[in-house]
Design a protein around this motif. Structure first.
Motif, PDB file in Angstrom:
ATOM      1  N   ALA A   1      -1.586  -0.921  -3.509  1.00 50.32           N
ATOM      2  CA  ALA A   1      -2.409  -0.246  -4.515  1.00 50.32           C
ATOM      3  C   ALA A   1      -2.224  -0.901  -5.879  1.00 50.32           C
ATOM      4  O   ALA A   1      -3.209  -1.205  -6.585  1.00 50.32           O
TER       5      ALA A   1
ATOM      6  N   ALA B   1      -3.591  -2.041   3.251  1.00 52.81           N
ATOM      7  CA  ALA B   1      -3.017  -0.856   2.606  1.00 52.81           C
ATOM      8  C   ALA B   1      -2.940   0.320   3.574  1.00 52.81           C
ATOM      9  O   ALA B   1      -1.946   1.063   3.595  1.00 52.81           O
ATOM     10  N   HIS B   2      -3.978   0.480   4.398  1.00 51.02           N
ATOM     11  CA  HIS B   2      -4.026   1.599   5.346  1.00 51.02           C
ATOM     12  C   HIS B   2      -2.867   1.512   6.343  1.00 51.02           C
ATOM     13  O   HIS B   2      -2.289   2.542   6.736  1.00 51.02           O
TER      14      HIS B   2
ATOM     15  N   ILE C   1      -1.393   3.846   2.592  1.00 51.17           N
ATOM     16  CA  ILE C   1      -2.133   4.007   1.334  1.00 51.17           C
ATOM     17  C   ILE C   1      -3.587   4.339   1.692  1.00 51.17           C
ATOM     18  O   ILE C   1      -4.224   3.617   2.454  1.00 51.17           O
ATOM     19  N   THR C   2      -4.106   5.421   1.126  1.00 48.18           N
ATOM     20  CA  THR C   2      -5.427   5.906   1.520  1.00 48.18           C
ATOM     21  C   THR C   2      -6.546   5.101   0.871  1.00 48.18           C
ATOM     22  O   THR C   2      -6.344   4.418  -0.140  1.00 48.18           O
TER      23      THR C   2
ATOM     24  N   GLU D   1      -7.068   6.197  -2.767  1.00 49.20           N
ATOM     25  CA  GLU D   1      -6.127   5.591  -3.716  1.00 49.20           C
ATOM     26  C   GLU D   1      -6.503   4.141  -4.011  1.00 49.20           C
ATOM     27  O   GLU D   1      -6.414   3.683  -5.156  1.00 49.20           O
ATOM     28  N   MET D   2      -6.943   3.420  -3.009  1.00 48.64           N
ATOM     29  CA  MET D   2      -7.361   2.035  -3.206  1.00 48.64           C
ATOM     30  C   MET D   2      -8.615   1.946  -4.077  1.00 48.64           C
ATOM     31  O   MET D   2      -8.746   1.052  -4.921  1.00 48.64           O
TER      32      MET D   2
ATOM     33  N   PHE E   1      -2.737   6.931  -7.688  1.00 49.53           N
ATOM     34  CA  PHE E   1      -2.405   5.974  -6.634  1.00 49.53           C
ATOM     35  C   PHE E   1      -0.937   5.601  -6.817  1.00 49.53           C
ATOM     36  O   PHE E   1      -0.391   5.656  -7.921  1.00 49.53           O
ATOM     37  N   PRO E   2      -0.253   5.223  -5.732  1.00 51.01           N
ATOM     38  CA  PRO E   2       1.209   5.060  -5.780  1.00 51.01           C
ATOM     39  C   PRO E   2       1.654   3.674  -6.222  1.00 51.01           C
ATOM     40  O   PRO E   2       0.923   2.676  -6.037  1.00 51.01           O
TER      41      PRO E   2
ATOM     42  N   VAL F   1       4.760   2.748  -1.289  1.00 57.48           N
ATOM     43  CA  VAL F   1       4.940   3.787  -0.281  1.00 57.48           C
ATOM     44  C   VAL F   1       6.118   3.411   0.599  1.00 57.48           C
ATOM     45  O   VAL F   1       6.408   2.232   0.811  1.00 57.48           O
TER      46      VAL F   1
END
Length: 429
Positions: free
Chosen positions: A324, A355-356, A360-361, A364-365, A424-425, A428
């Protein structure tokens, strides 16, 4: 081979532009042409260029007639009362003028179109800037900051593209971003205050503008009914633009013709208006169509996709948990180099897959991908930037150098507040 050719072409473009060895117009046409020939694309070059010109043609026509409309309205005195009120409020103080510039730009920016910001704000403020001798690069920088942020409203291009590419709801994606955008707007007001303080010190305080504009407005001609007609026409035009009842370029064509016929009924006066505004309009239109050559070669030859793939290959697999933030960071240079379409529909889906796999959703992306927009507004592929540079009669490369650092600050603020608010993070587990 194509990847190397595309990177060398972009590097040459940046070098010749920033070193002032070529103007923006000549660089946009000559450099992609030379590299397309080096790459052996001479058979298809004409097709690529025409395709690129067709892409920018609607924007080119829109800019030509939008400029003609607003410049005609300015000559007709439509904005004189607004300027008078602004003059009375700011009293020649650079700090108040710059803060007022940002405030008005923020209101206009709600339509998500940078060109509208420049034309309306400069129609009201440009005489004041010139009378005071204020720094026009500072003015341009402030307007570009607001335009870059205003472009991120849900009905703006980048946000809609990001939501579409990631298959997420645009409203759900945008609302949590508001604190970050508000922080960026707050910084823009601070920047206006800093610029104003600097100009106040340089000019030695405030200047009395009231007498100047009283004399200037006394020279205006036209009756009260024309003034009312102009505002009614402008209000109707804005409503029609928002509702998209007809193509935007055609709406401005009709509006510009009505403005000319009503305010300057005699044919001789209409011709004089065209001659008066032709240099400014030609400067913008030529740059937009030159950008079409650059876009056509970049997309047609596959160089844009080569740049995208090259950037993806340099990201190590171990960086997946940080995807992200990596997306946010690479969006800054990449959206300057390539169009939003290439970035959001060509690069983002591949980044999102990686990312998935790390949790990471897509939402968020999508949010992370917008971090680069304050810098994207400076891209040579953004037509409206040529408009503001031309209206202020600035050098394109010098404006890029001056504005980039401040746009980068907005990107950093956008990134930092986004991480703090958790939209967004950072990484993760």
């Amino acid at each position: 081979m194509l990847m190397m050719l595309s990177f060398i072409m972009l590097a040459c473009f940046i070098f010749f532009l920033m070193s002032k060895k070529l103007s923006a117009l000549t660089a946009l046409i000559l450099i992609p042409t030379v590299f397309a020939l080096i790459g052996g694309f001479y058979d298809e070059l004409g097709t690529y260029i025409l395709d690129g010109v067709k892409v920018v043609a609607p924007n080119g026509v829109l800019m030509i007639f939008a400029m003609l409309y607003f410049l005609t309205m300015t000559e007709a005195g439509m904005f004189d009362p607004l300027v008078t009120r602004i003059v009375n409020a700011v009293r020649g103080d650079p700090v108040k003028i710059f803060v007022g510039t940002v405030a008005l730009a923020c209101v206009v920016a709600l339509d998500g179109d940078g060109a509208t910001i420049y034309m309306i704000v400069l129609s009201a403020f440009l005489p004041i800037y010139k009378r005071l001798g204020l720094s026009l690069p500072m003015v341009c920088c402030l307007l570009l900051q607001v335009a870059g942020l205003g472009n991120m409203v849900p009905w703006g291009g980048p946000t809609a593209r990001a939501a579409t590419a990631m298959h997420v709801d645009v409203g759900e994606m945008f609302v949590p971003m508001l604190p970050a955008l508000v922080a960026c707007l707050a910084w823009t007001f601070v920047l206006a205050w800093l610029f104003g303080r600097r100009e106040r010190a340089r000019l030695g305080g405030a200047i009395d503008l009231n007498g100047h504009f009283a004399d200037h407005q006394a020279e205006r001609c036209g009756s009260g009914w024309r003034f009312c007609f102009n505002w009614v026409l402008t209000a109707g035009l804005i409503v029609a633009l928002c509702l998209e009842v007809l193509p935007l370029s055609y709406l401005f064509m009709v509006a510009a013709c009505l403005a000319m016929v009503v305010n300057f009924p005699r044919l001789k006066d209409q011709q004089a208006q065209l001659e008066l505004h032709a240099p400014a309009i030609l400067a913008v239109a030529s740059l937009i169509f030159a950008a079409g050559v650059f876009t056509g070669v970049l997309n047609g030859t596959g160089m844009a996709n080569a740049v995208a793939q090259g950037l993806l290959h340099v990201i190590p697999d171990g960086f997946g948990p940080y995807m992200a933030v990596i997306t946010a960071l690479i969006s800054i240079p990449v959206t300057w180099l390539v169009s939003n379409d290439v970035f959001y529909f060509g690069i983002m889906p591949i980044l999102a897959q990686t990312a998935h796999a790390h949790g990471i959703t897509a939402m968020e992306m999508a949010r992370a991908s917008l971090v680069g927009q304050p810098v994207h507004i400076l891209s040579p592929l953004v037509a409206s930037t040529y408009l503001v540079v031309s209206m202020l009669k600035l050098d394109y490369a010098e404006n890029q150098r001056f504005t980039f650092r401040w746009s980068l600050v907005n990107c950093v603020i956008l990134l930092a507040v986004s991480l703090v608010t958790g939209i967004f993070p950072l990484f993760v587990h």
